[in-house]
Design an enzyme around this catalytic site. Structure first.
Site, PDB file in Angstrom:
ATOM      1  N   GLY A 107      81.265 -95.253 -20.844  1.00  0.00           N
ATOM      2  CA  GLY A 107      81.913 -95.158 -22.149  1.00  0.00           C
ATOM      3  C   GLY A 107      81.578 -93.939 -22.974  1.00  0.00           C
ATOM      4  O   GLY A 107      82.130 -93.758 -24.062  1.00  0.00           O
ATOM      5  N   GLU A 138      77.149 -96.441 -15.866  1.00  0.00           N
ATOM      6  CA  GLU A 138      78.374 -96.262 -15.082  1.00  0.00           C
ATOM      7  C   GLU A 138      79.288 -95.235 -15.748  1.00  0.00           C
ATOM      8  O   GLU A 138      80.408 -95.555 -16.153  1.00  0.00           O
ATOM      9  CB  GLU A 138      79.132 -97.597 -14.969  1.00  0.00           C
ATOM     10  N   PRO A 139      78.850 -94.001 -15.902  1.00  0.00           N
ATOM     11  CA  PRO A 139      79.691 -93.022 -16.586  1.00  0.00           C
ATOM     12  C   PRO A 139      80.819 -92.488 -15.694  1.00  0.00           C
ATOM     13  O   PRO A 139      80.630 -92.293 -14.494  1.00  0.00           O
ATOM     14  CB  PRO A 139      78.716 -91.889 -16.912  1.00  0.00           C
ATOM     15  N   GLY A 140      81.965 -92.274 -16.270  1.00  0.00           N
ATOM     16  CA  GLY A 140      83.084 -91.666 -15.549  1.00  0.00           C
ATOM     17  C   GLY A 140      83.510 -90.396 -16.267  1.00  0.00           C
ATOM     18  O   GLY A 140      83.232 -89.278 -15.846  1.00  0.00           O
ATOM     19  N   ARG A 141      84.121 -90.601 -17.420  1.00  0.00           N
ATOM     20  CA  ARG A 141      84.682 -89.499 -18.208  1.00  0.00           C
ATOM     21  C   ARG A 141      83.660 -88.385 -18.503  1.00  0.00           C
ATOM     22  O   ARG A 141      83.981 -87.206 -18.405  1.00  0.00           O
ATOM     23  CB  ARG A 141      85.200 -90.074 -19.532  1.00  0.00           C
ATOM     24  N   TYR A 149      98.055 -93.949 -24.364  1.00  0.00           N
ATOM     25  CA  TYR A 149      97.033 -94.218 -25.389  1.00  0.00           C
ATOM     26  C   TYR A 149      97.187 -93.366 -26.645  1.00  0.00           C
ATOM     27  O   TYR A 149      96.345 -93.441 -27.534  1.00  0.00           O
ATOM     28  CB  TYR A 149      95.626 -93.934 -24.834  1.00  0.00           C
ATOM     29  N   CYS A 172     112.783 -89.083 -18.381  1.00  0.00           N
ATOM     30  CA  CYS A 172     113.758 -89.673 -19.305  1.00  0.00           C
ATOM     31  C   CYS A 172     113.139 -90.789 -20.133  1.00  0.00           C
ATOM     32  O   CYS A 172     113.504 -91.966 -19.995  1.00  0.00           O
ATOM     33  CB  CYS A 172     114.935 -90.200 -18.503  1.00  0.00           C
ATOM     34  N   GLU A 173     112.150 -90.455 -20.924  1.00  0.00           N
ATOM     35  CA  GLU A 173     111.509 -91.394 -21.839  1.00  0.00           C
ATOM     36  C   GLU A 173     111.037 -90.617 -23.051  1.00  0.00           C
ATOM     37  O   GLU A 173     110.458 -89.528 -22.893  1.00  0.00           O
ATOM     38  CB  GLU A 173     110.262 -92.024 -21.203  1.00  0.00           C
TER      39      GLU A 173
END
Ligand code: LLP
Length: 404
Positions: free
Chosen positions: A233, A268-271, A311, A338-339
């Site tokens: 996190g 548990e780091p990711g980012r 997000y 197309c959004e």
């Protein structure tokens, strides 16, 4: 940001060169940045000597996992696929934890068979299934139990996980009930308490609140946990001059927590390991001018990078070649899908840019390529690893023939 002679560089390779050589859109990662992020993380938490398990969901490219392994990290996985990838990258099973609310029986059997360090369970049903497998194999299985600490991570609502209304973990009551119930189990050994309150956390205060809850519950339980898994996190700076999570303060909080609880910490780091090490290099297809703004239509879209659409995340978009001409008009960077939500960023003004120019979307190393899709039947981008002056294709660009 690294400009040399007004050209954007990733280590010692220019974005222009990558675009010419490999085409666009292309994800590019800097080996050096990943290495430095790992060193920095380790240095900041050195005094508590944690087991650092890289969160594979943030970037599951095999080459990236090998780098992570080379610098001594374990892995946090959430599926059989991620577990196989981590093992393939030579991460040792005793450094792997398995998280997730819905592991299938097949996944549990596979993980048990591979003798990984821990399965972090999130419901009683899951414990029952693990017990059945253990009984059959005449084994005692080490597990962690995930607590939902009902703590606000003060981050984007869509990436918060630690409030009681979120599907993750167990309430205090259920958590304590399961500890007592399985204490004497012949097949289950509860050795870990795990928590994870959300992602992109920018202040140490939510962590402080989380640790207070965890401490209180451990004291109440009178249980001794070999491991406390605090999840990941840790936030990164997506915008210039934004606040930054103060690792030293978080480390201090954990140190005082450990005075009362003598356990091994797992992270548990990711980012924080790969986020700022990734770039998405794109080409401008058209610039559509209207009275109020210029739409800059890129060849990358929400299928390549979904964070802004999903997000409302903001990623800096920088030109690959700097010039001095400033256009005082709103620019909206969009993709061709197309959004209406296929939109990356609004900026108040921008330097002069033209059709076919190359731009760089920054900080996309985490939750970038892993969340890409074939929406609008668009092939997924290539992934390139840069190390000093060398470039290596670590995922080939998908071909239409493979998806049609
Ligand atoms: N541990 C658990 C149990 C998790 O659920 C997560 C992330 C992590 C560790 C790693 O968190 P990190 O250190 O990367 O913040 N797709 C979203 C983020 C979703 C995070 C999901 N869980 C985004 O692009 O912001």
């Amino acid at each position: 940001m690294k400009y040399k002679k007004r050209q954007f560089y990733i280590e010692n390779v220019s974005a222009e060169r990558i675009a010419r050589k490999f085409g666009t859109p292309t994800y590019v990662y800097s080996y050096d940045k990943i290495k430095n992020n790992i060193y920095n993380f380790k240095k900041n938490f050195k005094s508590i000597n944690p087991l650092i398990c890289f969160s594979v969901k943030s970037n599951s490219n095999l080459n990236i996992l090998s780098i992570v392994n080379k610098f001594g990290l374990g892995a946090d996985v959430v599926s059989k696929g991620e577990l196989i990838s981590a093992l393939k990258a030579k991460i040792k099973p005793e450094k792997i934890v398995f998280s997730g609310v819905g592991k299938t029986i097949d996944e549990l059997k596979f993980a048990i068979n591979k003798k990984i360090l821990l399965i972090n369970v999130e419901s009683e049903n899951e414990i029952i299934e693990i017990e059945k497998i253990a009984k059959k194999n005449k084994k005692k299985i080490n597990i962690g139990v995930r607590l939902n600490p009902n703590t606000d991570a003060k981050t984007l609502k869509k990436i918060s996980t630690g409030k009681k209304e979120n599907k993750f973990g167990l309430t205090e009551k259920k958590f304590l009930e399961l500890l007592y119930k399985y204490k004497k189990s012949k097949f289950i050994n509860i050795i870990c308490l795990s928590v994870h309150i959300g992602s992109q956390i920018m202040s140490h205060i939510p962590y402080k609140n989380m640790l207070n809850v965890v401490n209180r519950i451990i004291q109440k339980s009178k249980f001794k946990f070999k491991y406390i898994d605090l999840g990941g996190g840790m936030g990164i700076q997506y915008e210039n001059n934004s606040n930054k999570l103060n690792y030293a303060k978080y480390n201090k909080l954990i140190k005082s927590f450990l005075k009362k609880n003598n356990s091994k910490i797992i992270f548990e780091p990711g980012r924080s390991i790969v986020g700022n090490a990734g770039y998405l290099i794109s080409k401008i297809i058209y610039i559509k001018k209207t009275n109020s703004k210029n739409f800059v239509i890129l060849d990358s879209a929400m299928n390549d990078l979904i964070r802004p659409a999903l997000y409302g995340a903001k990623h800096r978009i920088v030109p690959s070649k700097l010039n001095k001409a400033k256009i005082l008009k709103k620019h909206e960077f969009v993709g061709p899908i197309c959004e209406t939500t296929d939109k990356f960023l609004n900026v108040a003004n921008y330097q002069k840019i033209n059709q076919k120019d190359i731009i760089v979307i920054c900080d996309v190393g985490a939750y970038g390529m892993v969340l890409s899709s074939n929406y609008n039947l668009r092939p997924k981008p290539a992934e390139i690893l840069v190390n000093n002056i060398s470039t290596k294709i670590i995922t080939k660009r998908q071909k239409l023939i493979n998806i049609i």
